[in-house]
Design an enzyme around this catalytic site. Sequence first.
Site, PDB file in Angstrom:
ATOM      1  N   GLU A 137     -40.925  16.910 -29.765  1.00 25.49           N
ATOM      2  CA  GLU A 137     -40.907  17.352 -27.985  1.00 25.49           C
ATOM      3  C   GLU A 137     -41.294  15.814 -27.062  1.00 25.49           C
ATOM      4  O   GLU A 137     -40.663  15.746 -26.416  1.00 25.49           O
ATOM      5  CB  GLU A 137     -42.935  17.930 -28.038  1.00 25.49           C
ATOM      6  CG  GLU A 137     -43.291  18.185 -28.896  1.00 25.49           C
ATOM      7  CD  GLU A 137     -42.580  20.046 -28.819  1.00 25.49           C
ATOM      8  OE1 GLU A 137     -41.940  20.158 -27.629  1.00 25.49           O
ATOM      9  OE2 GLU A 137     -42.692  20.755 -29.896  1.00 25.49           O
ATOM     10  N   ASP A 261     -23.845   8.538   2.010  1.00 21.95           N
ATOM     11  CA  ASP A 261     -25.861   8.370   2.751  1.00 21.95           C
ATOM     12  C   ASP A 261     -26.393   6.598   2.189  1.00 21.95           C
ATOM     13  O   ASP A 261     -26.383   6.321   0.947  1.00 21.95           O
ATOM     14  CB  ASP A 261     -26.646   9.278   1.336  1.00 21.95           C
ATOM     15  CG  ASP A 261     -27.928   9.315   2.032  1.00 21.95           C
ATOM     16  OD1 ASP A 261     -28.431   9.207   3.220  1.00 21.95           O
ATOM     17  OD2 ASP A 261     -28.720   9.182   0.956  1.00 21.95           O
ATOM     18  N   ASP A 316     -24.783   9.181   7.057  1.00 20.53           N
ATOM     19  CA  ASP A 316     -26.088   9.234   7.704  1.00 20.53           C
ATOM     20  C   ASP A 316     -26.099   8.428   9.710  1.00 20.53           C
ATOM     21  O   ASP A 316     -26.183   7.792   9.142  1.00 20.53           O
ATOM     22  CB  ASP A 316     -27.686   8.908   6.572  1.00 20.53           C
ATOM     23  CG  ASP A 316     -28.211   9.795   7.873  1.00 20.53           C
ATOM     24  OD1 ASP A 316     -28.966   9.698   8.551  1.00 20.53           O
ATOM     25  OD2 ASP A 316     -28.897   8.958   6.301  1.00 20.53           O
ATOM     26  N   HIS A 393     -29.316  12.013  -2.659  1.00 18.71           N
ATOM     27  CA  HIS A 393     -29.188  11.427  -2.317  1.00 18.71           C
ATOM     28  C   HIS A 393     -27.080  11.891  -1.806  1.00 18.71           C
ATOM     29  O   HIS A 393     -26.826  12.182  -1.475  1.00 18.71           O
ATOM     30  CB  HIS A 393     -28.495   9.481  -2.647  1.00 18.71           C
ATOM     31  CG  HIS A 393     -30.263   8.814  -3.642  1.00 18.71           C
ATOM     32  ND1 HIS A 393     -31.194   8.769  -1.914  1.00 18.71           N
ATOM     33  CD2 HIS A 393     -30.917   8.902  -4.146  1.00 18.71           C
ATOM     34  CE1 HIS A 393     -32.031   7.851  -2.238  1.00 18.71           C
ATOM     35  NE2 HIS A 393     -32.372   8.781  -3.565  1.00 18.71           N
ATOM     36  N   ASP A 396     -27.250  14.781   0.310  1.00 23.99           N
ATOM     37  CA  ASP A 396     -27.032  14.291   1.392  1.00 23.99           C
ATOM     38  C   ASP A 396     -25.595  13.985   1.917  1.00 23.99           C
ATOM     39  O   ASP A 396     -25.243  14.201   2.452  1.00 23.99           O
ATOM     40  CB  ASP A 396     -27.829  13.066   2.155  1.00 23.99           C
ATOM     41  CG  ASP A 396     -29.636  13.926   1.705  1.00 23.99           C
ATOM     42  OD1 ASP A 396     -29.930  14.528   2.214  1.00 23.99           O
ATOM     43  OD2 ASP A 396     -30.233  13.520   2.405  1.00 23.99           O
TER      44      ASP A 396
END
Length: 413
Positions: A137, A261, A316, A393, A396
Amino acid sequence: MLNAVKLTDIIAPSFYEVHHAVKQDTATHFLLGGGRGSTKSSFTPTEIVLGMISDPNANALALRKVKDTLRESVYESFVWAIEKLGLAHLFDMPASTLRITYKPTGQRIIFRGADNPIKIKSLRLRKGFFKFVWYEEADEFSVEDIRSINQTALRGGDGYKVFYTYNPPKSRKRWVHEYRNNPPASWFVHHSTYLGVPREWLGEQFFIEAETLRQRNELAYRHEYLGEDVGTGGEVFKNLTLRRISDDEIAKFDRIKRGLDFGFAAHPTHYGVMHYDATRRRLYIFYELHKVGMSNRALDNSIKAENKSNARVTADSAEPRTISELRNLGLNIAGAKKGPDSVDHGIKFLQDLDEIIIDPIRCPNTAREFDGYELEPDGNGGWKEGYPDRDNHSIDAVRYAMESEIRGPAISF
């Protein structure tokens, strides 16, 4: 004694190629995904036992994320494999202790839960080394868990074989999705289903249950029995294609867009380069810079190394001081014109594209973030409103790069 047992009676045909890859030492790490009844969790202990009896210095470490699940899973799987191989008389398998010993040499199979990593770090062997490690798993482990355990276990020998068995999780945030789509060097990726297993091995009732689920709920059948990545329903970008973008394709791109960004503290700065085919509504993302702790000068140099014509970079706008400093260094950069709903508008624009093609080799972080970006569950079977502000990130940076397309004539980005 082993010669009397035919491996074709124990190893399903779908695992022959994996068996040969292990035997020929073509890989170190084996990522074995599949659905119910695929026999991946019986193939793995069989392969480990065969490897141990052929190398007197080889020991094995079998792991589950939670210790309490060890006995009923990996331990019983080893017991099954040893008995099927006709070797039970050569192994000490005390019911009271989670440890199996090969009597002729003292080699051991040790079982551990990763919920107590300190005990794993203190593992010591009287003889030999851990040649074999099995994560059952495996999607329940984090990449950090695996890295730490492997650093402890894989030392003092050679020819290591590490097996990761798992049923594909619905959430694409799990690391197994990324590694399955973009395996690192020395990794062997394999997928199996019950359809590659002799019918008599599983029994007729197994096939009846599978067919019943297929007719009642095909999506659940595909996930549980075929081991397909069907997702949770909360995936934001369902129009992704992760594939290699060739140099020839890139040479023909003529609508290049660049977005940036800014990072801070432990968050990375992300710079992305893409081509937008407006006619076919396809976005090709083929270059990234993704790094923590970059100075503005280093960032400027890195961008100019890629962007030799100093074409515009959209960044940004929440960092005007950084934009001003980069502009003073000579970078052609401008802040994105954000509006009150800029995130929603930008993501919905990207969702509506016919295809977002990301090169996972050139842009592994972009591929990981886009593929793993999901809505937050509300705890009642639905999804919270809005888009999560984390692990985005590259998303954006793409929004900033595509602002002129997103804004159009009416939308204020």
